[in-house]
Design an enzyme around this catalytic site. Structure first.
Site, PDB file in Angstrom:
ATOM      1  N   SER A 121       0.844  -1.189   0.000  1.00 32.06           N
ATOM      2  CA  SER A 121       0.000   0.000   0.000  1.00 32.06           C
ATOM      3  C   SER A 121       0.879   1.238   0.000  1.00 32.06           C
ATOM      4  CB  SER A 121      -0.887   0.002   1.247  1.00 32.06           C
ATOM      5  OG  SER A 121      -1.500   1.258   1.453  1.00 32.06           O
TER       6      SER A 121
ATOM      7  N   TYR B  63       0.260   0.007  10.693  1.00 37.33           N
ATOM      8  CA  TYR B  63      -0.119  -0.369   9.335  1.00 37.33           C
ATOM      9  C   TYR B  63       1.015  -0.064   8.357  1.00 37.33           C
ATOM     10  CZ  TYR B  63      -2.706  -0.584   4.931  1.00 37.33           C
ATOM     11  OH  TYR B  63      -3.114  -0.891   3.647  1.00 37.33           O
TER      12      TYR B  63
END
Length: 318
Positions: free
Chosen positions: A158, A184
């Site tokens: 990501s 994350y």
């Protein structure tokens, strides 16, 4: 090193990428294949003739997805296997049952911005799910991948990797306050570093490994966002254009995964990070929240170190 470009762009769908390809005789395993980008990745691969295994936590949802894939593609070679990436026993059980060559492994499943939580081993949940579980799965399936012709491993990362490098001194937030966004980011950086080192180690076995950013896509990944913020954002962000600015459909979000899994021009070309169906530019900071790959995510020394740490963790864990 010349950046790789393809005939596709941010508006291309997974079906566009496989148009004209014959994947019959190949077998792909897609984690998190019951919904969202994973479902569309699996559907495109099945549509081109590949056998597909959906590795999912919720096998009921997996069976529903498998029926949808079979009905929409005419390919009934779709099966479901249970997999909880946060539980090494589940990962090992899937690996132990795999008994055939594996041509494509798409490490797609993931969680984002989750509340602070830890696995039975004491591992922070986002790093455990997004990286360590997938690492153990790929490691366990190495021989099956090596037995296939032109095997591909696809690590779905990501642009969130730009939030943080891997903190080797405090992987699991033992000494710093937990921050969901940093956790994350670290896990998504780990996905890219995995691709770098896996390709270095496994290219000689005929295994090509790359990482990617699928683009902005509304899926269950945003379940931990504030509901009002999520709805306001959805109302404001337009559909993507060819440059990748805006929100993609799940079919468009799956395109880069499918490209890395199938495109003949990528054979043997690994250890890279792609976005919008092209190799990304190396940047100091991710642009516009979406584009570019930070140099620390491609650092070969960090990649080798993460591999060693990850191997020790998954090997020694009960």
């Amino acid at each position: 090193m010349t950046r790789i470009t393809t005939p596709f762009d941010a508006t291309s769908t997974a079906a566009d990428v496989v148009a004209g390809l014959d994947l019959s005789g190949r077998h792909a395993l897609v984690t998190g294949g019951a919904a969202g980008i994973g479902l569309e990745t699996a559907r495109a691969l099945a549509g081109a003739g590949s056998a597909v295994t959906l590795a999912v936590r919720d096998t009921g949802a997996g069976r529903t997805a498998a029926r949808y894939i079979a009905e929409s593609t005419g390919n009934d070679r779709v099966q479901v296997r249970e997999l909880d990436l946060a539980d090494l026993r589940s990962v090992r059980a899937l690996v132990a049952r795999w008994d055939e060559p594996l041509h494509v492994l798409v490490n797609n499943a993931g969680i984002m911005a989750s509340p602070e939580a830890y696995t039975a081993q004491g591992w922070e949940l986002q790093l455990a799910t997004n990286h360590l579980g997938h690492f153990a799965l790929a490691l366990g399936l190495h021989d099956a991948l090596a037995a296939a012709d032109d095997a591909r491993v696809v690590a779905v990362s990501s642009s969130g990797h730009g939030n943080a490098p891997v903190d080797f001194d405090d992987l699991f937030f033992d000494r710093r306050p937990y921050d969901a966004g940093i956790a994350y980011g670290q896990s998504k950086t780990a996905n890219v570093l995995f691709a770098v080192e896996a390709h270095r180690r496994w290219a000689g076995d005929g295994i090509t490994t790359n990482a990617l950013m699928p683009g902005g896509v509304w899926t269950g990944l945003q379940q931990h966002w504030d509901a009002a913020t999520l709805e306001a954002t959805k109302a404001q962000v337009p559909a993507t254009d060819a440059s990748g600015m805006g929100v993609k459909t799940p079919e468009q979000g799956a395109a880069t995964s499918v490209l890395l899994a199938t495109w003949p021009g990528l054979r043997g070309m690994g250890g890279r990070y792609f976005e919008d169906c092209h190799e990304a530019e190396v940047v100091d900071q991710v642009r516009d929240g979406l584009h570019g790959v930070c140099g620390y995510a491609l650092d070969p020394e960090a990649a080798e170190r993460l591999w060693a740490v990850s191997t020790s963790l998954v090997t020694d864990a009960d």
